[in-house]
Design an enzyme around this catalytic site. Structure first.
Site, PDB file in Angstrom:
ATOM      1  N   GLU A  66      -4.719   7.850  -2.944  1.00  0.00           N
ATOM      2  CA  GLU A  66      -5.182   6.570  -2.405  1.00  0.00           C
ATOM      3  C   GLU A  66      -5.424   5.552  -3.526  1.00  0.00           C
ATOM      4  OE1 GLU A  66      -5.081   6.178   0.755  1.00  0.00           O
ATOM      5  OE2 GLU A  66      -6.224   4.357   1.168  1.00  0.00           O
ATOM      6  N   HIS A 111       0.832  -1.203   0.000  1.00  0.00           N
ATOM      7  CA  HIS A 111       0.000   0.000   0.000  1.00  0.00           C
ATOM      8  C   HIS A 111       0.872   1.261   0.000  1.00  0.00           C
ATOM      9  CE1 HIS A 111      -3.695   2.287   1.263  1.00  0.00           C
ATOM     10  NE2 HIS A 111      -2.776   3.090   1.774  1.00  0.00           N
ATOM     11  N   GLU A 112       1.794   1.342   0.929  1.00  0.00           N
ATOM     12  CA  GLU A 112       2.639   2.539   1.023  1.00  0.00           C
ATOM     13  C   GLU A 112       3.531   2.661  -0.217  1.00  0.00           C
ATOM     14  OE1 GLU A 112       1.669   4.547   3.100  1.00  0.00           O
ATOM     15  OE2 GLU A 112       0.600   3.224   4.476  1.00  0.00           O
ATOM     16  N   HIS A 152       1.722   4.665  -2.707  1.00  0.00           N
ATOM     17  CA  HIS A 152       1.867   6.101  -2.426  1.00  0.00           C
ATOM     18  C   HIS A 152       3.266   6.574  -2.835  1.00  0.00           C
ATOM     19  CE1 HIS A 152      -1.905   6.845  -0.390  1.00  0.00           C
ATOM     20  NE2 HIS A 152      -1.687   5.921   0.537  1.00  0.00           N
TER      21      HIS A 152
END
Lengths: 509, 509
Positions: free
Chosen positions: A301, A271-272, A275
């Site tokens: 997101e 997830h990160e 980003h």
């Protein structure tokens, strides 16, 4: 090139403001990773000084004058070389400047002070499971946010839109209500069908013993394969995972390792990384200006969700990653098949806590918050009635009832910090991620075959070209439209989630 | 309490300037520890912005007005409550303000730019062993430093004193020449006597295999026992060891672990702990003002040298630490006795490199630099003749000749960064450390017996009371006089070093 000296000076100011902001990013990252406990009070002093300096400089009359003069210069030579870039930078700076200068200094200070105290009150109330201790704080915060919404105003006349606009420029609550109504119905239907399917994965396999060192190696392997440049970034540990963009060449992710939960760190790093790839893909030559900045929280997101869920929970990805997991955790995974693993990491299970929920029910947690925060802001729902309304909605959406407010309406920090209009950007990210992935699949015919070989660069290049390099050139809606050829809608996400429900639970629309 | 609002406002300004400065400390620490390589250019931009903001604010007319008004207020009520503190803060702020405002902005910029480029040129010249490539940079830097000295001026008329004063307020080159002449003679005598003694320790025992993890554990044990508060500080790794004071509750040390050199990390941590204890002992209630700041580089160095050498290489300390070393490194130390160990860590050996030299010859390296930099600054020694003068002095002082300039006059970064007048503070620290330790031994009768049991708090408390808590209340000379009852001299250090030479090499004065 444009000959506006006001514009040149404005860009210089913006660059310095970004350097000041990015210094705060370093302070923030440090606070969450390495700062000794004793340094907290001094850190708060550093923060408030820099935040005040930033705000004073950004809202200064000089800034307003430069901006106005640059706008005049642009109007006088609208087709000069570089005018298109200039138009974007002025449009977005005007937006931010007007927003910032509409708020009286007194209100800004009161908000900063009240939310700082409110967050402490919230943390204590959650710990003690006493909503009553937080109620008056939430009432004060709401009242200040109502004033803020009034100062800023919204074309629609809906106060909620004035707040939402901070996170998602141009989007309205009315548009969200339309997308979310559709989505909500689908989600409730899928959750119901899954419940009736009677199928359940072997969830125990996720909570066996997984040594942290191997977890970290695998997470770094995946992040690097996705394309995260570790010469220009880091991965550290912190209580809550996050990704912080310090500046060109410096993007920092964090996670936390739980040796009896293999999903926690691994999927949070995917997830990160999403980003981080967006941050690393922003055009460095425009650093400090709108053209070099991310466009909205929802689009940010969408990048994290795309890599975490659309890629990271897909069969293709695990064709590549599963042998590496088997080798890294020979004991924990000795009796586990790839099919059992895939089912476990794609399981759907209504739960109480948003941050622990699965890809499908997560959105119901968000829609619930979106509905309640609109009602709170409009005054339709008195704060005192929040716990009851929360529990009722949980029952209706997910069929579960929080036994305590700590596990209910007190679970998230957002409202205590004054973040109203923030929650929907999470589900917006999910909508966009599915729509982008569908488009990428069309544009890159052998996308999944590549992923199964651990080749992610075609996907990253497509995202860089269609999303990252544009900064704030287009509005989020326009960006999605250009990238996918379609207006933003919940269709792709619904298709994706039904597909998932069918694969693992054998249920159909 | 004083009723001077100018003074109150001045303290507020100073506090905010300190917060800005401490933000740069975080950036600096981060750069040396965790910053990804790609972040270097952006970090330089952050630094130069903050440095400029700091300088503009500190040298602003408002600052001058507040200072002048506060001085008038103090003169009007010299015996008001708090006037003594006020007098110190105004005296020291006046000193710094005058120094900063005497330099034209153009000279400050030229110095910053030239030394930044000069450091890069130096690093390359050292790498290539080509002094010629650095010569013109050093000439430019010297010329700028001569201008700086002229702008600042010195009561003595010696330009060197204007530069020295930045690091060691009130001290003059003439005073240093007196102390150092004495010391130099003694050191040359001791080194000669040791050479003739024919004794040598088993130095191979220091370069056996020492695992980094155990080195770290032992270093942390010693630092914590000395009194370093790890809740208010950290120990990390970096290329060069340093200690950085971020602010109250946040003091950060670094070291580096070399598995085939047991001395490197361990003694550097003892050294940095000395710096850290001083920082942690500064009065937090005066943070940001002169009363809450360290008094001089020499006094700071006296604290690091006291814990590193006077304590850390003493027989008493090793009575406590030796069993822990034996247990941690059973293989490397299997055939080593405590006596052999003590001799090895106290060995004296003329060498080429300052930072690798021992407690005795280290001071000769410093005196050499002190003499040469005076000659460079006065113009007596042309830069082109530096390598020859360096090698000649090395031969005279230490009996060794650098085979290359990289191992000779190019070894240190200081001059390339414009730091003239900095070197003597190292030896000054040694002088003070020995004089303080003698006084502490008189004040605490069973000091060494306690150290042998691992009890360091009586010593730390004595240092806190006599040095740390005073901040800049007294000049360095006055502080030493008050703490030891004697004027600063090289006597105690000479006694200490002769004592050491006798213990390990059997030589006498």
């Amino acid at each position: 090139m444009t000959t506006s000296t006001a514009y040149t000076d404005l860009l210089h100011e913006l660059k310095e403001l970004s350097l000041l902001g990015s210094t705060m990013s370093v302070l923030g990252w440090d606070e969450q990773t390495y700062m000794p406990a004793g340094g907290a009070a001094h850190r708060a002093d550093q923060f408030s000084l820099l935040a005040r300096m930033w705000h004073e400089r950004f809202t200064s009359p000089r800034m307003g004058d430069l901006l106005a003069q640059a706008e005049t210069d642009l109007a006088a030579a609208p087709s000069a070389d570089g005018a298109a870039d200039m138009a974007v930078n002025l449009r977005e700076t005007r937006r931010d400047y007007d927003r910032a200068t509409k708020l009286p200094a007194k209100l800004v200070e009161e908000l900063a002070h009240t939310t700082s105290m409110g967050q402490q009150a919230w943390a204590q109330a959650r710990k003690d499971n006493r909503f009553g201790d937080f109620q008056s704080w939430l009432e004060k915060i709401l009242s200040l946010k109502q004033q803020e919404a009034q100062c800023i105003g919204a074309a629609s006349g809906e106060p909620y839109d004035a707040l939402l606009d901070e996170y998602e420029p141009g989007l309205t609550a009315a548009e969200l209500r339309t997308s979310f109504a559709d989505l909500r119905e689908t989600l409730v239907q899928i959750v119901g069908a899954i419940r009736e399917s009677g199928r359940t994965p072997r969830l125990d396999i996720l909570s066996r013993h997984y040594p942290a060192a191997q977890q970290e190696t695998l997470a770094r392997t995946a992040a690097a394969a996705f394309g995260f440049n570790f010469d220009d970034g880091r991965l550290d540990t912190s209580v809550h995972p996050f990704c912080s963009f310090v500046g060109p060449g410096d993007t920092r992710m964090t996670t936390r390792y739980n040796e009896s939960d293999i999903g926690d760190a691994f999927f949070s790093v995917l997830h990160e990384t999403g980003h981080g790839l967006y941050d690393q893909g922003l055009p460095a030559e425009h650093y400090g200006t709108p053209l070099g900045s991310y466009v909205s929280l929802g689009i940010h997101e969408s990048q994290s969700r795309l890599w975490e869920n659309l890629v990271g929970r897909s069969p293709a990805f695990w064709q590549w990653m599963w042998p590496q997991f088997k080798a890294a955790f020979p004991d924990a995974l000795a009796d586990v098949t790839e099919e059992e693993w895939m089912f476990a990491i794609n399981s759907v299970q209504p739960s109480l806590i948003r941050t622990e929920s699965d890809e499908i029910t997560y959105n119901l947690h968000i829609i619930l918050r979106f509905e309640l925060e609109q009602a709170l802001l409009s005054g339709e729902l008195p704060v005192a009635d929040l716990p009851g309304a929360w529990n009722e909605a949980m029952d209706k959406f997910l069929g579960v009832q929080p036994p305590t407010d700590a596990n209910g309406c007190l679970q998230d920090i957002h409202w205590s910090g004054g973040s109203f209009g923030y929650f929907p950007t999470y589900t917006l990210g999910n909508l966009v991620s599915a729509q982008l992935f569908e488009a990428a699949r069309t544009a890159i015919p052998d996308l999944e075959a590549g992923i199964a070989r651990g080749e992610f660069s075609p996907l990253l290049k497509w995202l860089q070209k269609n999303i990252h390099t544009h900064g704030k050139r287009y509005s989020p809606a326009e960006l999605v439209q250009r990238a996918t050829g379609k207006e933003l809608s919940a269709d792709a996400l619904q298709r994706h989630l039904w597909q998932k429900a069918e694969t693992y639970y054998g249920v159909r629309q």
